[in-house]
Structures are given as structure tokens and as C-alpha cells.
Design a protein around this motif. Structure first.
Motif, mmCIF file in Angstrom:
data_model
loop_
_atom_site.group_PDB
_atom_site.id
_atom_site.type_symbol
_atom_site.label_atom_id
_atom_site.label_comp_id
_atom_site.label_asym_id
_atom_site.label_seq_id
_atom_site.Cartn_x
_atom_site.Cartn_y
_atom_site.Cartn_z
ATOM 1 N N PHE A 171 0.858 -1.178 0.000
ATOM 2 C CA PHE A 171 0.000 0.000 0.000
ATOM 3 C C PHE A 171 0.892 1.226 0.000
ATOM 4 O O PHE A 171 2.055 1.175 0.381
ATOM 5 N N GLY A 172 0.358 2.338 -0.489
ATOM 6 C CA GLY A 172 1.135 3.565 -0.560
ATOM 7 C C GLY A 172 0.413 4.624 -1.364
ATOM 8 O O GLY A 172 -0.613 4.348 -2.003
ATOM 9 N N PRO A 173 0.920 5.856 -1.362
ATOM 10 C CA PRO A 173 0.215 6.966 -2.005
ATOM 11 C C PRO A 173 0.112 6.859 -3.515
ATOM 12 O O PRO A 173 -0.747 7.496 -4.119
ATOM 13 N N ARG A 174 0.962 6.054 -4.145
ATOM 14 C CA ARG A 174 0.923 5.902 -5.603
ATOM 15 C C ARG A 174 0.588 4.479 -6.016
ATOM 16 O O ARG A 174 0.886 4.063 -7.131
ATOM 17 N N TRP A 179 -4.810 -4.328 -2.560
ATOM 18 C CA TRP A 179 -5.986 -4.718 -1.780
ATOM 19 C C TRP A 179 -6.542 -3.514 -1.030
ATOM 20 O O TRP A 179 -7.756 -3.355 -0.905
ATOM 21 N N LEU A 180 -5.656 -2.659 -0.497
ATOM 22 C CA LEU A 180 -6.158 -1.520 0.249
ATOM 23 C C LEU A 180 -6.922 -0.571 -0.665
ATOM 24 O O LEU A 180 -8.018 -0.115 -0.343
ATOM 25 N N ALA A 181 -6.345 -0.297 -1.845
ATOM 26 C CA ALA A 181 -6.954 0.670 -2.755
ATOM 27 C C ALA A 181 -8.203 0.133 -3.426
ATOM 28 O O ALA A 181 -9.136 0.887 -3.723
ATOM 29 N N GLN A 182 -8.257 -1.162 -3.676
ATOM 30 C CA GLN A 182 -9.380 -1.718 -4.435
ATOM 31 C C GLN A 182 -10.354 -2.528 -3.575
ATOM 32 O O GLN A 182 -11.477 -2.785 -4.009
ATOM 33 N N GLY A 183 -9.915 -2.938 -2.402
ATOM 34 C CA GLY A 183 -10.764 -3.755 -1.563
ATOM 35 C C GLY A 183 -11.323 -3.018 -0.362
ATOM 36 O O GLY A 183 -12.503 -3.126 -0.039
ATOM 37 N N PHE A 184 -10.472 -2.230 0.313
ATOM 38 C CA PHE A 184 -10.889 -1.567 1.542
ATOM 39 C C PHE A 184 -11.680 -0.288 1.289
ATOM 40 O O PHE A 184 -12.534 0.084 2.095
ATOM 41 N N LEU A 185 -11.385 0.410 0.212
ATOM 42 C CA LEU A 185 -11.992 1.723 -0.008
ATOM 43 C C LEU A 185 -12.125 1.999 -1.495
ATOM 44 O O LEU A 185 -11.765 1.166 -2.328
ATOM 45 N N LYS A 186 -12.652 3.172 -1.832
ATOM 46 C CA LYS A 186 -12.828 3.569 -3.223
ATOM 47 C C LYS A 186 -11.968 4.801 -3.500
ATOM 48 O O LYS A 186 -12.267 5.890 -2.999
ATOM 49 N N THR A 320 -1.105 7.545 2.189
ATOM 50 C CA THR A 320 -1.779 6.689 1.212
ATOM 51 C C THR A 320 -3.159 7.230 0.860
ATOM 52 O O THR A 320 -3.518 7.339 -0.318
ATOM 53 N N LEU A 321 -3.930 7.586 1.861
ATOM 54 C CA LEU A 321 -5.269 8.112 1.613
ATOM 55 C C LEU A 321 -5.221 9.415 0.830
ATOM 56 O O LEU A 321 -6.035 9.650 -0.068
ATOM 57 N N ALA A 322 -4.245 10.265 1.145
ATOM 58 C CA ALA A 322 -4.101 11.512 0.400
ATOM 59 C C ALA A 322 -3.747 11.226 -1.053
ATOM 60 O O ALA A 322 -4.320 11.809 -1.980
ATOM 61 N N GLY A 323 -2.817 10.305 -1.260
ATOM 62 C CA GLY A 323 -2.400 9.984 -2.615
ATOM 63 C C GLY A 323 -3.500 9.349 -3.438
ATOM 64 O O GLY A 323 -3.545 9.518 -4.670
#
Length: 338
Positions: A171-174, A179-186, A320-323
Motif C-alpha cells: 500500500f502507498g500513495p501511488r 488490496w487496500l486501494a481496491q478492496g478496503f476503499l474507493k 496513502t489516503l491523500a495519494g
């Protein structure tokens, strides 16, 4: 013929620079004074989409061995961070790609650096996994990753050197493909809901990409002292009960004035979607990693570097969330600038 370990020569080829880990390794190598070259299928003028600033772009395809070998000329390091997008055609593309990289590394007398995954391991070696644990994958993707590493190790008998750095889910800003970017949130919208795919109580390993890239950089700088085939595990962010990443997301969101609801992951919908698409099928194959505890033992890495590069969890989640565009726009910019 000895491998090229001239510490005064500092040119690296990065394959997969448009991806999260490849781009971050390229940025950190460049920041450390390396000349960095990126092989990309499309190069337009001096600007290439997804290419970090200050990186030399060379046009070519990783599936074209001659192109990889030309790009690797004069390089001491080749970072192999390229994967077929969206899990598509893994069986057809992944192994030819690594074979081309290894051929180029042998010709250039270069060190190959590979971001490893936990897909190599089946449930029988869990929960705590060291580098020398048996690799008996239960999935097609895991079997391909095991074969990749087998071919890399075999190449070290032909004067290729290699470093494998294994971490948990990236996981990371870019990093949009995670899984975090596509599974946990939108991505691209303020947080409202966090979906949790794991079985309660099952521990899960996470790798913050800037930390993974920093680890790779420090090992690259020490490559002359490492074994020809050197494997390292990162502890990363260890979520002991499978709830801590979601809790951190909620804490960060609250500091930015957002109220977030925690909910379950829609696994039944994934089963239906798997009847028609590749990505859901691959997600189901990997579901055992959300049902079982898998922790990576980083003792070898700590013994080599003295410590593991580590960003505090909330800081990593906030960046990560900001990115990913999940915080209010002005706050996204402030976090990114910081």
C-alpha cells in the motif's frame, strides 16, 4: 567471470516504472545519486506517463529480449518490478519477462532486484514465515512466483546476482492496484466506508511501498557483501488481528473531519463476478491469505541492515489516503506537500 560489483558505477534499469513499487524504487535510486533508466512501451518526447521526474526513458517492451538487453547495457542493477496488469495473461507473460531480465543481467553482469510476494507460501508453513520456509503454493499465481524465483536462483550459477525482498500486501500513495486501494476503499472520493476482507482474528502482513523501496535501496548499496542469491523478508506493518489497518484508516479520516463506517467485504459478489472475469477469480484464489495468519520474519534483514526502514502506521495510512484522493482536496495537497 565475476559479477560487476564496481561501487563507483551507479546505473540502474527499472522495469515496471509506471507501477507503484517500480516508480518508488526509481525515485529513491535517483534521489540517492543513481542514474536511472526506465524501459517503457510508449515514450513521447521528454514526458512519459507514470515516469518519475529525472528518470531516463528508453522505448521498448519487457517481452522483447533484445530491447531489455539494450536497455541494460552499462547497468549494474536491474529492478524487475513489472507484472501484467489486472492478473491478465500471467501464465503467458510472467516467466518470459523474467527470462529476458535474467539474460540481460547475465550480459551486463548486473544484480537483479525482485519485489517478492507472500503468494509463494501455502498454509502449511504459517503463521511465522522465514526466508527458507518451503514454498508450496496453493494457487496458480503462487506457482508462477515460485518458478520465477527458481529461475533467478538458477541464474546465479551463471554469474548473475539477485536480491529478493518479500513483503506483505503493498500500500502507498501511488499504489492504485492493491488490496487496500481496491478492496478496503474507493479511490478518488472521500472516505465513507471501509470494507474488511479478513476473518476476524487472522493476522495480516502489509508492506508500505516507500519503506519497501528504501529497504531495496539499502540492500542494493550493500550488494557486494550479500550472497549471490539473497532473500529478505520485511515485517512491514503487522496487523496482528486483521483489524488494525481499518482502525488506522478510521483514525486518520476522523482527524480530517470524515465519519467512516466499517463493514464486511462483499465476498458473495466476488464469487458471482468470478464466473465472468479474471480478477475476481484470482481474488478468490488468494482468499486463504485473509483467512489464515501469515507473518514475515525479518530477522535476516535486521541482522543485515541493523533495522528495518519503517514509517509509523498512521503516517503511512495518511499519505496513502491523500495519494488515493480519499481525503478532502485541500488536505490531500497539504499531506502530499508534507
Amino acid at each position: 567471470m565475476a559479477a560487476n560489483l564496481d561501487e563507483t558505477a551507479r546505473t540502474a534499469l527499472v522495469l515496471g516504472v509506471s507501477g507503484g513499487i517500480g516508480g518508488e524504487v526509481a525515485r529513491q535510486l535517483s534521489g540517492a545519486g543513481w542514474r536511472v533508466r526506465a524501459l517503457q512501451r510508449s515514450v513521447s518526447g521528454n514526458v512519459s506517463a507514470g515516469r518519475p521526474d529525472g528518470i531516463e526513458s528508453v522505448q521498448g517492451d519487457v517481452m522483447d529480449r533484445d530491447a531489455v538487453m539494450r536497455a541494460a547495457q552499462g547497468c549494474q542493477v536491474i529492478v524487475h518490478a513489472v507484472n501484467p496488469p489486472g492478473y491478465r495473461r500471467w501464465a503467458d507473460l510472467v516467466l518470459p519477462m523474467i527470462d529476458n531480465t535474467l539474460a540481460a543481467a547475465q550480459a551486463a553482469r548486473a544484480t537483479v532486484v525482485l519485489p517478492g510476494t507472500v503468494y509463494n507460501y501455502g498454509p502449511e508453513v504459517l503463521p511465522l514465515v522465514a526466508e527458507d520456509a518451503p514454498q508450496q503454493p496453493r494457487t496458480r499465481k503462487g506457482a508462477i512466483r515460485v518458478e520465477m524465483e527458481r529461475r533467478i536462483q538458477a541464474a546465479t550459477e551463471r554469474d548473475v546476482r539477485a536480491i529478493v525482498v518479500r513483503a506483505g500486501d503493498f500500500f502507498g500513495p501511488r499504489v492504485g492496484n492493491s488490496w487496500l486501494a481496491q478492496g478496503f476503499l474507493k479511490p478518488g472520493q472521500p472516505l465513507r466506508t471501509v470494507r474488511e476482507p479478513g476473518t476476524p482474528g487472522a493476522g495480516h502482513s502489509w508492506g508500505y511501498v516507500p519503506d519497501v523501496a528504501r529497504t531495496m535501496l539499502e540492500l542494493i548499496e550493500r550488494r557486494a557483501t550479500l550472497a549471490p542469491f539473497a532473500r529478505f523478508h520485511m515485517a512491514g506493518h503487522w496487523d496482528a488481528d486483521g483489524t488494525q489497518i481499518a482502525a488506522a484508516i478510521c483514525r486518520v479520516a476522523a482527524r480530517h473531519g470524515l465519519t467512516v463506517r466499517r463493514g464486511g467485504f462483499p465476498w458473495p459478489l466476488i464469487y458471482v463476478a468470478a464466473l465472468f472475469a479474471t480478477t475476481p477469480r484470482e481474488m478468490l484464489e488468494m482468499r486463504y491469505l485473509w483467512r489464515e495468519t501469515l507473518e514475515l520474519d525479518n530477522a535476516r534483514l535486521v541482522a543485515t541492515l541493523g533495522r528495518e526502514p519503517h514509517t509509523p502506521l498512521d503516517a503511512a495510512v495518511e499519505a496513502t489516503l491523500a495519494g488515493l484522493g480519499c481525503l478532502p482536496a485541500t488536505q490531500n495537497q497539504a499531506v502530499a506537500a508534507h
